[in-house]
Design a protein around this motif. Sequence first.
Motif: not given
Length: 398
Positions: A45-51, A341-348
């Motif tokens: 699955e692609s990450n929907p937050t940073f796409d 707890g910064l999981v999925d909160r920082l952009s690539p």
Amino acid sequence: MTVRVDVPVAPARLLNVDALRGFALFGILAVNVWAFADPYYASPESNPTFDSGLDHAIRFAISLLFETKFYLLFSFLFGYSFTLQMAAAERAGTAFMPRMLRRQTGLLAIGLVHGAALYYGEILSTYAILGLILLACRRIAPRRAVQLGIGLVITVGVVWMLLGLATLAEGGAAATAASDAAVKLTAFGGDAAATLGFHSGHLPETVAAIVALQAPSAMAMFFFGFAAGRVQVFANPDRFRPLMRRILIFGFPVGLLGALVYALAAAYAPGGGVETFAFGLGQLTAPLLTASYVVAGLMLFRTDPGRRVEAALAPMGKTALTNYLFQSLVLGVLFTGYGFGLVDRLSPPAVAAVVPLIFATQLVLSRWWLRGHRYGPAEWALRAITIAGIPPWRRHGD
């Protein structure tokens, strides 16, 4: 040419080995950070937050240049260091077999604790088991070790490519891992207990996956590193310049081409037969790209600017085990319930920027620590187990 099979007498410490080990830690950090920061890492699955396009480009670059290459480099150096351990046992006048059995047992214990508490994807326990195979094969000639390594690489690559073709023929695809990503996001975004439960709960299945995906290739690199150590490649690189030239001329483009195919499949056809086939092709060619990294490093270290790079990286490599564990600790504090707890909160781009910051900090801390200590904390503990004694903790004017 007749190759002697007695234990080579090598220098107690090779700066270029330590420097390459430090470089390997950079690549390992560049890959492992995504397992902490992105719940969709290694997912179909692609990450929907940073796409965005930039997000995809960064992930593509990681797949191209880092994934499946740097654990191979670390494995190669493990095999080379095995021969240094042989030489160390000979200098100490101690039996090598019990010494190495204690060392592998200690490494297994450290790895299991690390995996259960800090990073479920750890590879130390796998190295501990594979090291026993190398221990059993310690009397083989360098040529035979190379042959075994090549055989493993070809077998693993072909098996995965055939599995990919079979999956395509059946029209199958891997099941979605969206639910796994959601579980990881919940655990890492929760408290310390949730994070600990995720790591410990996923450790058995992850170890099994590592055994299937990485262990055979790691064993091949053990054999290659062992062969290189027996002929003392790093002690006298100039003797092997023709071979190194051929590796760069042939190995680098072939390895990069295989990495490109794998990266494209991982980015645009994840989770199915295409990616499986590309993974197999990558397993065939990644050792060539890894070998190119080694050769480029050795050639760089022979230049004046390269000697400064070598000196900067060497303290990191001398404390490689401590630094590997420290990376997991820092990433855990940043991205999981152990800390922010910064999981999925920082952009690539932000995640990628974290890597050099952590690595630079480790370089400084490693140099500072070794000014007053002979070993890193984890290295000290492992050495104590290895020699069944208490090694010196601090330096005393040496």
